[in-house]
Design a protein around this motif. Structure first.
Motif, mmCIF file in Angstrom:
data_model
loop_
_atom_site.group_PDB
_atom_site.id
_atom_site.type_symbol
_atom_site.label_atom_id
_atom_site.label_comp_id
_atom_site.label_asym_id
_atom_site.label_seq_id
_atom_site.Cartn_x
_atom_site.Cartn_y
_atom_site.Cartn_z
ATOM 1 N N LYS A 162 -37.026 7.972 -0.284
ATOM 2 C CA LYS A 162 -35.847 8.589 -0.946
ATOM 3 C C LYS A 162 -34.558 7.374 -0.753
ATOM 4 N N LEU A 163 -34.792 6.495 0.394
ATOM 5 C CA LEU A 163 -33.679 5.695 0.566
ATOM 6 C C LEU A 163 -34.001 4.231 0.059
ATOM 7 N N ASN A 164 -35.448 4.178 -0.565
ATOM 8 C CA ASN A 164 -35.846 2.957 -1.142
ATOM 9 C C ASN A 164 -35.954 1.948 -0.259
ATOM 10 N N ALA A 165 -36.296 2.388 0.974
ATOM 11 C CA ALA A 165 -36.637 1.292 2.372
ATOM 12 C C ALA A 165 -37.882 1.097 2.697
ATOM 13 N N LYS A 166 -38.013 -0.027 3.463
ATOM 14 C CA LYS A 166 -39.260 -0.549 3.723
ATOM 15 C C LYS A 166 -39.162 -1.200 5.289
ATOM 16 N N VAL A 167 -40.255 -1.480 5.750
ATOM 17 C CA VAL A 167 -40.301 -2.224 7.334
ATOM 18 C C VAL A 167 -39.507 -3.436 7.139
ATOM 19 N N GLY A 168 -38.661 -3.549 7.983
ATOM 20 C CA GLY A 168 -37.845 -4.771 8.102
ATOM 21 C C GLY A 168 -36.373 -4.638 7.744
ATOM 22 N N ASP A 169 -36.258 -3.511 6.743
ATOM 23 C CA ASP A 169 -34.712 -3.135 6.259
ATOM 24 C C ASP A 169 -33.829 -2.743 7.210
ATOM 25 N N ASN A 170 -32.473 -2.787 6.937
ATOM 26 C CA ASN A 170 -31.570 -2.394 7.978
ATOM 27 C C ASN A 170 -31.006 -1.147 7.371
ATOM 28 N N LEU A 171 -30.843 -0.132 8.305
ATOM 29 C CA LEU A 171 -30.016 1.190 7.920
ATOM 30 C C LEU A 171 -28.845 1.229 8.759
ATOM 31 N N VAL A 172 -27.792 1.830 8.086
ATOM 32 C CA VAL A 172 -26.552 2.189 8.863
ATOM 33 C C VAL A 172 -26.670 3.735 8.998
ATOM 34 N N ILE A 173 -26.514 4.211 10.364
ATOM 35 C CA ILE A 173 -26.391 5.701 10.546
ATOM 36 C C ILE A 173 -25.159 5.898 11.038
ATOM 37 N N HIS A 174 -24.727 6.946 10.263
ATOM 38 C CA HIS A 174 -23.373 7.631 10.773
ATOM 39 C C HIS A 174 -23.470 9.003 11.303
ATOM 40 N N PHE A 175 -22.819 8.732 12.691
ATOM 41 C CA PHE A 175 -23.371 10.022 13.767
ATOM 42 C C PHE A 175 -22.106 11.115 13.630
ATOM 43 N N PHE A 176 -22.230 12.387 13.223
ATOM 44 C CA PHE A 176 -21.300 13.168 13.274
ATOM 45 C C PHE A 176 -20.779 13.400 14.646
ATOM 46 N N GLN A 177 -19.631 13.053 15.065
ATOM 47 C CA GLN A 177 -19.172 13.314 16.189
ATOM 48 C C GLN A 177 -17.467 12.730 15.930
ATOM 49 N N ASN A 178 -16.952 13.166 17.110
ATOM 50 C CA ASN A 178 -15.293 12.702 16.893
ATOM 51 C C ASN A 178 -14.852 11.595 18.111
ATOM 52 N N PRO A 179 -14.713 10.529 17.838
ATOM 53 C CA PRO A 179 -14.717 9.923 16.277
ATOM 54 C C PRO A 179 -16.186 9.855 15.721
ATOM 55 N N ILE A 180 -16.174 9.390 14.274
ATOM 56 C CA ILE A 180 -17.603 9.254 13.874
ATOM 57 C C ILE A 180 -18.011 7.981 14.333
ATOM 58 N N ARG A 181 -19.334 7.700 14.920
ATOM 59 C CA ARG A 181 -19.862 6.172 15.282
ATOM 60 C C ARG A 181 -20.936 5.930 14.155
ATOM 61 N N SER A 182 -20.913 4.725 14.113
ATOM 62 C CA SER A 182 -22.053 4.179 13.068
ATOM 63 C C SER A 182 -22.906 3.025 14.080
ATOM 64 N N ARG A 183 -24.178 3.031 13.538
ATOM 65 C CA ARG A 183 -24.995 1.977 14.319
ATOM 66 C C ARG A 183 -25.968 1.467 13.243
ATOM 67 N N LYS A 184 -26.108 0.008 13.412
ATOM 68 C CA LYS A 184 -26.959 -0.586 12.278
ATOM 69 C C LYS A 184 -28.207 -0.799 12.945
ATOM 70 N N LEU A 185 -29.592 -0.149 12.063
ATOM 71 C CA LEU A 185 -30.629 -0.179 13.035
ATOM 72 C C LEU A 185 -31.894 -0.674 12.054
ATOM 73 N N THR A 186 -32.622 -1.235 12.380
ATOM 74 C CA THR A 186 -33.676 -1.947 11.777
ATOM 75 C C THR A 186 -35.143 -1.155 11.512
ATOM 76 N N VAL A 187 -35.696 -0.859 10.565
ATOM 77 C CA VAL A 187 -36.760 0.136 10.388
ATOM 78 C C VAL A 187 -38.100 -0.844 11.002
ATOM 79 N N SER A 188 -38.669 -0.461 11.872
ATOM 80 C CA SER A 188 -39.624 -1.049 12.498
ATOM 81 C C SER A 188 -41.006 -0.762 12.171
#
Length: 409
Positions: A162-188
């Motif tokens: 669905k995300l057109n992602a593969k191993v080694g790609d980076n994903l940005v995840i936005h977490f639902f909290q106040n304030p919203i926080r984001s993390r850049k993570l790598t698909v291992s």
């Protein structure tokens, strides 16, 4: 030598040609095909059940320990997971392993601006990585650093598509909290359980320490514990859950996985009922066939029965002649059925030649579970039931008049 057995052997020797031989072959084939169908059904059924259960248990354990909450949120109330069974597992011999976890919902964004709602499952160093490797289809499980948290995640094959992602790609995840926080993570790595409704469509795996940091939790806090036990029988798991709950504080809840995913386990139970019904039908057909065949053999040997009676043979002696004859056919049928069933199951187990729709059946091929005690039980059940049924048609022997039988043509 037993007279009934001796006569039965002579009859069998004489019936190797002609009409009687065809009747014998039909009897052997009907028993063999029926037993083969029963063995294959049960081995496939157990294969289905074990494969699905292993997938569910491998992802969640056999029971979950969490803090009681009235909320329907996907996030758990934090608990200090250093409870007595976790710290001193030797006091609880039924526990094989315990591992902490926590969940946090988020929104994934890729470099192509694709977005998808996901549920991050945080796991720690105690996580049984080796057990999960069976679900890995690409890449590898991330390593847990000594300090900080791992900046890698494991996503499912469905999410990767669905995300057109593969191993080694980076994903940005936005977490639902106040304030919203984001993390850049790598698909291992990429996993696939085929349980898309429950795991693959939404769950990604990451380091629990990232969730602890996002939630401002200490290192001793987690969302809950996954517990693996030795005996997975339903009654044993219930007893273990009760013993475990006794060791917990009153605000802790022990939930059985089969209760959480009740639809999956009800489906597996339905398969068991269907296979049992199939076994009943097969045994009924085999028994009816054997009754018909023994009756035909009795009618064919009416003159012989009359002569034996005229010479002083008892009804019991004559009945056992045909009973031995029927058992001889039964044993040959059992040998044929076992050879046919075990050969086909071995072929499927080695080649996986029969495929399945993984979306509907949670697996991509028909599984075989080698339960030799089940095979022995089916052989014994078939032998006993058919042997008892063989006594029914021989009752007509007592009604045969020797004078009329000798003149019978």
């Amino acid at each position: 030598m037993n007279l009934s057995y001796f006569i039965s052997k002579r009859i069998s020797r004489e019936q190797r040609q002609g009409f009687a031989s065809a009747i014998h072959n039909i009897a052997i084939a009907s028993i063999g095909i029926g037993l083969a169908a029963s063995i294959i059904s049960f081995l496939v059924m157990h294969g289905f059940q074990e494969t699905v259960k292993n997938k569910v248990y491998g992802f969640n354990g056999h029971m979950l320990v969490t803090r009681l909450t009235m909320s329907n949120s996907t996030e758990e109330r934090p608990m200090n997971y250093h409870v007595e069974p976790y710290v001193h597992p030797e006091k609880y011999p039924f526990v094989v392993h315990m591992q902490e976890f926590a969940h946090k919902p988020g929104l994934v964004k890729t470099k192509d601006d694709e977005v998808l709602g996901v549920l991050l499952k945080g796991v720690g160093k105690s996580y049984d990585v080796n057990a999960f490797r069976d679900n890995m289809v690409d890449g590898k499980f991330f390593d847990f650093p000594d300090s900080g948290y791992a900046h890698q995640v494991i996503i499912s094959k469905i999410i990767a598509g669905k995300l057109n992602a593969k191993v080694g790609d980076n994903l940005v995840i936005h977490f639902f909290q106040n304030p919203i926080r984001s993390r850049k993570l790598t698909v291992s790595g990429i996993y696939e359980t085929n349980l898309s409704e429950y795991f693959d469509s939404q769950v990604i795996l990451g380091d629990i320490r990232m969730i602890q940091k996002l939630n401002d939790w200490s290192d001793s806090l987690a969302g809950g514990l996954e517990v693996f036990v030795r005996d997975t029988a339903p009654e044993a798991v219930e007893a273990d859950a009760f013993a475990l709950s006794e060791a917990m504080d009153l605000d802790f809840s022990v939930e059985l996985i089969r209760d959480k995913y009740v639809q999956v386990f009800e489906w597996l139970n339905l398969i068991s009922r269907q296979v049992n019904i199939l076994l009943f039908i097969i045994l009924t057909v085999v028994c009816v066939n054997m009754i018909s065949i023994i009756l035909i053999l009795v009618m064919e040997r009416t003159q012989m029965i009359g002569m034996l009676k005229a010479m002083g043979a008892t009804d019991r002696t004559i009945r056992f002649v045909f009973l031995y004859n029927g058992i001889n056919l039964l044993v040959k049928g059992l040998l044929l059925g076992n050879a046919l069933a075990l050969g086909l199951c071995f072929l499927q187990d080695q080649t996986k030649i029969i495929k399945l729709n993984a979306h509907d059946y949670y697996m991509s091929f028909v599984p075989i579970a080698w339960h030799w005690e089940v095979i022995a039980m089916l052989n014994l059940l078939t032998f006993l039931v058919v042997t008892i049924v063989l006594l029914i048609p021989t009752i007509v022997i007592a009604r045969i008049n020797p004078i009329k039988a000798i003149r019978f043509d």
